[in-house]
Design a protein around this motif. Structure first.
Motif, short mmCIF file in Angstrom:
data_model
loop_
_atom_site.label_atom_id
_atom_site.label_comp_id
_atom_site.label_asym_id
_atom_site.label_seq_id
_atom_site.Cartn_x
_atom_site.Cartn_y
_atom_site.Cartn_z
N PHE A 103 1.95 11.52 5.92
CA PHE A 103 2.70 10.44 6.28
C PHE A 103 2.18 9.87 7.78
CE2 PHE A 103 5.37 12.63 3.55
CZ PHE A 103 6.26 11.41 2.85
N GLN A 104 2.47 8.56 7.81
CA GLN A 104 1.96 7.80 9.03
C GLN A 104 2.60 8.48 10.12
OE1 GLN A 104 2.60 3.73 8.48
NE2 GLN A 104 1.81 3.08 10.70
N SER A 105 3.98 9.06 10.12
CA SER A 105 4.62 9.69 10.88
C SER A 105 4.48 10.99 11.33
CB SER A 105 6.13 9.18 10.68
OG SER A 105 6.57 9.85 9.30
N LEU A 135 -3.19 9.82 1.86
CA LEU A 135 -2.88 9.73 3.09
C LEU A 135 -2.61 8.22 3.89
CD1 LEU A 135 -6.15 11.33 2.82
CD2 LEU A 135 -4.91 12.30 4.83
N ASP A 136 -1.30 8.23 4.25
CA ASP A 136 -0.92 6.80 4.79
C ASP A 136 -0.96 6.58 6.06
OD1 ASP A 136 0.23 4.42 4.64
OD2 ASP A 136 2.34 4.93 4.29
N GLU A 137 -2.26 5.76 6.36
CA GLU A 137 -2.56 5.50 7.66
C GLU A 137 -2.45 6.76 8.65
OE1 GLU A 137 -1.58 1.72 9.25
OE2 GLU A 137 -0.50 1.02 7.35
N PRO A 138 -3.09 7.85 8.52
CA PRO A 138 -3.07 8.99 9.14
C PRO A 138 -3.58 8.85 10.49
CG PRO A 138 -4.84 9.38 7.48
CD PRO A 138 -4.23 8.03 7.06
N LYS A 144 0.83 -1.19 0.00
CA LYS A 144 0.18 0.00 0.06
C LYS A 144 0.91 1.11 0.24
CE LYS A 144 -1.57 -1.24 3.95
NZ LYS A 144 -1.31 -2.34 4.13
N THR A 145 1.83 1.30 0.79
CA THR A 145 2.68 2.44 1.11
C THR A 145 3.45 2.71 -0.43
OG1 THR A 145 2.84 2.38 3.47
CG2 THR A 145 4.57 3.62 2.25
N SER A 146 3.89 1.47 -0.56
CA SER A 146 4.69 1.42 -1.99
C SER A 146 3.95 2.21 -3.11
CB SER A 146 5.26 0.18 -2.40
OG SER A 146 5.78 -0.40 -1.32
#
Ligand SMILES: Nc1ncnc2c1ncn2[C@@H]1O[C@H](COP(=O)(O)OP(=O)(O)OP(=O)(O)O)[C@@H](O)[C@H]1O
Ligand SMILES: [Mg+2]
Lengths: 569, 365
Positions: free
Chosen positions: B86-88, B162-165, B41-43
């Motif tokens: 980002f997730q972070s 949005l990556d696992e926000p 997913k992130t990729s």
């Protein structure tokens, strides 16, 4: 077509970095290897490719060479065991017991690091030379008929151990005080006594740090030249580094045989460093989280004061006595002191010689050179390390493992050997570099590359790469993202690396030994020269000032460290 | 803007993270990528953003081709106008919130007054107006997430990734921000790609859900469609179907839609078409479709058993029932429907034949 361009543009930084590392590290090593198998050394116009053979290694048939190998192993082995005992003992007292004066214990543990081993050795030869050493004068003046002889195998081992113990102290203290208390408390909960918990849980957890530092100290003492020369030479004890130096300084110079010895020394260190790297790697899996919770203290009971006294003794031996000896030696007016009483006579001590020295051209020039090379090597080294660390950790560039390997390689190459290789490299390369400070800067860059690369890469790893990527997505060019986000966030790490490099360059003698000329002497060279010519007072005075300069850098580093801690809150 | 991925492949060294993936996100649509950890997913997002270079394929944003492996097109990430949370969060700790949010506009060299105005607008939108001059290192997780969102919104991105926000936040905040995010997305008509591995988040935020597995999209559809008709047992598992058992047709002589659970005597009847199950079929029953009663139910699919585990979850109760000569079954019963059953109570578990699905274990990707 454009893909090709992209490829070239992407490959360019890596190739440039590889080229730099090649010149700094790989070519010098090739020259050493070449000279070891050849009958002439590299010189301008010739890289010395004639008569390839194994003849040079015949030197290992001589008793001198074999003796040097044996001495090196014996000295390094015993010194690292002794240094480990001192360093680990102090670390345990400072980190995990209720010994009084914990701050002093910590200070005593690291302070000797700020005395370069050259200065320490010099001071101890002032203290413990059998004829005129201050300690012996003292012993005789109180009527004791004992003579301390520092010029001996035990003396050599002791001096090395005194000045390398801080490495063990730092690593082990770190491991002991960062140890997650849960691990120990779990052992208590499951019914362990304090003593059993220490033995079964605490010490095994600290073991990787102990082993790692032990091997590191073995490598460092093995390649140490100053102590081997200053203490070992009068005792007629040759180690590999001092043997290399003597071969080079023989007339005619026996460079090819020196190269053969250098190859063997490097081989030994290569093995030791490989073991050390593995110990360090394993450490990652085992111990310690940095949760900053204070582990419990072990009550020592009636051993509190003896423990404290032991720490004081170490501090006196490693710092107080040597500095005292240097001070007296640089203040005394007559070059020969036959008894301590002589020193108490009026006019026996004065600042005259010290004042002369500070204003002398020799000293000023050496100080200028030292500061110049250290600052430039520090700045360039930090920048180079950033380039390397960025390429290795932030790009997918091909060959980044090679870069990392080359950057860490000097770890296994003794400074004196790398210096020799650089001498030959820059004699052959038709650029006006040899004989200038540039060659000294190059040497320091090469020798300390592993340390600076490590410092910078630790710091780049702490900055999440998303931080930089998001700046790019928000419209900044990659270079701008690096300067606006990544570098500001790495500021503390970069500055500490710079200061570390400054400090290391200021201290270094061995790497510069074959590279300086009369115009490019450094403070460390000046001390060594004075000592070599028997001018002990000059050597002592320069040493004293030298320690002052290093102390100032250390204070700077410390105040920066303090700010880091504040910034983290 | 419409985002189109065609045949995107991405490899890290030997390992393939994305495998010939094609998908289109319509203008103003919110597409949720859902899948197990490591499925790519992130990729996928990083390819759209330009942070990774695919080995092949084509990516189009609006009318612009931003990547084309064949023609060697590769628009730099800073020229793509893609927003990413980002997730972070990647909020810069050395800058104030204002400085964080103003950054993209400063890169565009807009006049100061305009920057101030737009930053103020977007901070109001995410509810951070009073915090503008705060240092970003002093924020809570929820506030950081808003700053990261504001920083991407302020540049009016063509597409927002949005990556696992919400994954670093506690459950209640997560519920609230989920609603807020959806509201902002719909109000601004943003094209969004949203990554999560939380199924309820996916159902709440998506116009369409794309299920990923091993670097490929295995099913893509509207949330309710996927929920009702997952195309494999693995997907059903991901969507909270906890009763999944290997089975085989019960054999000659029994009704055509009857299956026997492998290794058990239990037989199950299904009303849903079993077409395309191929070999290795699975019985899939949602726990909320299991009824627990004192007597056998009429019709097919009623099995005797005993309550093994009772777990009270507030508005509902989750039971684990071990069937006689059969497997253990998960049942979720609304709290008010019946009185609570005790451990050890003998019960009958039953399920309507049309709530029982026979699905292939995996769909070939
Ligand atoms: N920088 C990298 N180097 C090598 N492999 C990677 C890298 N990043 C991701 N991978 C691999 O690629 C695959 C897909 O990773 P990706 O991060 O896209 O997964 P994901 O679906 O986002 O997972 P998660 O839900 O855990 O975030 C994984 O197998 C992962 O191990
Ligand atoms: Mg991910």
């Amino acid at each position: 077509m454009s893909t090709l361009l992209i490829r070239i543009r992407r490959g360019l930084p890596t190739s440039v970095l590889l080229l730099i590392l090649g010149v700094l590290v790989i070519v010098p090593m090739l020259f050493i290897a070449l000279a070891a198998f050849s009958s002439e050394t590299p010189r301008p116009g010739s890289i010395g490719l004639s008569g390839l053979s194994l003849d040079n290694f015949a030197i290992f048939g001589s008793s001198q060479a074999l003796g040097a190998v044996g001495n090196s192993l014996l000295v390094a082995g015993s010194a690292s065991v002794l240094a480990l005992a001192i360093g680990c003992g102090l670390a345990f007292l400072a980190a995990r017991t209720d010994t009084p004066g914990r701050r002093f214990l910590y200070f005593a543990g690291i302070a000797p690091m700020f005395l370069p081993s050259l200065v320490g050795a010099l001071a101890w030869s002032l203290l413990g030379s059998p004829a005129t050493g201050f300690l012996n004068l003292l012993l005789h003046s109180v009527g004791l008929n004992i003579t301390v002889n520092i010029y001996s195998m035990p003396g050599l081992i002791m001096v090395l151990a005194l000045y390398y113990a801080p490495y063990a102290f730092l690593l082990v203290h770190g491991a002991l005080s960062l140890m997650n208390p849960d691990l120990e408390e779990a052992a208590f909960v499951h019914g362990g006594t304090r003593r059993r918990t220490l033995r079964r849980v605490t010490f095994p957890l600290a073991l990787p740090a102990v082993l790692g530092s032990g091997i590191l100290i073995f490598a460092l003492t093995m390649e140490n030249f100053p102590v081997a020369q200053v203490i070992g030479n009068p005792a007629q004890i040759d180690t590999l580094p001092s043997f290399i130096y003597r071969l080079m300084n023989a007339s005619p110079s026996r460079g090819n045989e020196a190269a053969a010895v250098a190859i063997v020394l490097t081989g030994v260190l290569l093995i030791v460093t490989a073991i050390q790297q593995r110990a360090v790697l394993r450490r990652k899996f085992t111990t310690v989280t940095g949760k900053g919770v204070k582990p419990k203290k072990v009550p020592l009971g009636r051993w509190r004061l003896p423990a404290f006294a032991a720490a004081v003794l170490y501090f006196v031996l490693a710092v107080v006595l040597p500095l005292g000896a240097l001070l007296i030696a640089s203040l005394q007016n007559s070059p020969y002191v036959a008894s301590l009483g002589q020193l108490t006579e009026p006019g026996a001590l004065s600042f005259y010689a010290l004042g002369e020295l500070i204003t002398s051209d020799d000293f000023l020039q050496a100080a200028r050179n030292s500061v110049l090379t250290a600052v430039l090597a520090g700045l360039i080294g930090t920048a180079l390390s950033f380039g390397l660390a960025y390429t290795v950790y932030r790009t997918g560039a091909a060959g980044r493992r090679v870069l990392e390997f080359a950057a860490m390689a000097p770890l296994a190459v003794p400074a004196i050997v790398l210096g020799l290789g650089l001498l030959w490299t820059w004699l052959v390369v038709p650029l006006p570099v040899y004989g200038t400070v540039v060659v000294l800067i190059v040497a320091f860059l090469a020798v300390f590359l592993p340390q600076s690369y490590r410092g910078v890469s630790a710091s780049i790893l702490q900055v999440d790469r998303d931080l930089e990527d998001s700046a790019v997505l928000l419209g900044a060019h990659r270079t701008k993202a690096v300067t606006k986000v990544t570098l500001p966030l790495m500021r503390v790490g970069m500055v500490s690396t710079l200061l570390l490099l400054l400090m290391l360059c200021m201290r270094e003698l061995s790497a510069a030994l074959f590279l300086f000329t009369s115009d490019t002497r450094l403070l460390s060279i000046l001390i060594f020269d004075n000592y070599d010519n028997g001018a002990m007072q000059g050597a002592a005075s320069v040493s004293l000032l030298y320690c002052g300069v290093i102390g100032v850098i250390a204070l700077l580093a410390k105040s920066l460290g303090a700010r880091t801690v504040d910034g983290a809150r | 803007m419409k985002v189109q991925l065609e045949n995107i492949t991405l490899a890290y060294g030997e390992a393939t993270a994305i495998d010939r993936l094609s998908v289109t996100v319509e203008d103003g649509e919110s597409l949720v990528l859902l899948g197990k950890s490591g499925c790519g997913k992130t990729s996928t997002m990083r390819c759209v953003a330009g942070l990774e270079t695919p080995t092949g394929g084509r990516i189009t944003i609006g009318d612009t081709v931003v990547f084309d492996g064949e023609r060697g097109v590769r628009v730099a990430p800073n020229k793509r106008n893609v927003g990413m949370v980002f997730q972070s969060y990647a909020v810069w700790p050395h800058r104030t919130i204002f400085q964080n949010v103003a950054f993209p506009l400063q890169q565009q060299r807009l006049p100061k007054a305009e920057i101030r105005e737009r930053v103020a607008d977007v901070l109001a939108l995410v509810g951070l107006t009073e915090y503008a001059e705060r240092g970003a290192s002093l924020l809570s997780g929820g506030q950081m997430q808003r700053v990261a969102l504001a920083r991407s919104l302020v540049m009016r991105p063509s597409v927002l990734l949005l990556d696992e926000p919400l994954s670093n936040l506690d459950a209640r905040l997560r519920d609230r921000l989920r609603v807020e995010l959806r509201e902002i997305q719909q109000r601004l008509g943003l094209t969004c790609v949203y990554v999560t591995h939380d199924q309820s988040e996916a159902l709440a935020l998506a116009d369409r859900i794309a299920l990923m597995q091993g670097g490929r999209i295995v099913q893509i559809d509207r949330p309710e469609k996927i929920y009702d008709a997952p195309s494999s047992a693995a997907i059903a598992d991901f969507l909270g179907v906890s009763n999944i058992f290997p089975c085989a047709p019960a054999g000659p002589g029994s009704a055509p839609a009857t299956y026997r659970l492998t290794g058990h005597a239990t037989e199950v009847t299904s009303d849903t078409p079993a077409a395309g199950t191929g070999k290795d079929p699975r019985v899939c029953i949602r726990p909320e479709d299991i009824r627990l009663t004192g007597e056998p139910a009429t019709g097919a699919n009623s099995w005797p058993g005993r309550v093994d585990v009772v777990s009270f979850q507030g508005s509902y109760v989750r039971y684990r029932v071990s069937l006689k000569d059969g497997p253990e079954l998960d049942a979720v019963v609304p709290r008010r429907a019946t009185r609570m059953l005790d451990v050890g109570t003998p019960v009958w578990a039953s399920a309507d034949p049309d709530a029982v699905q026979i699905l292939p274990a995996e769909v070939p990707a």
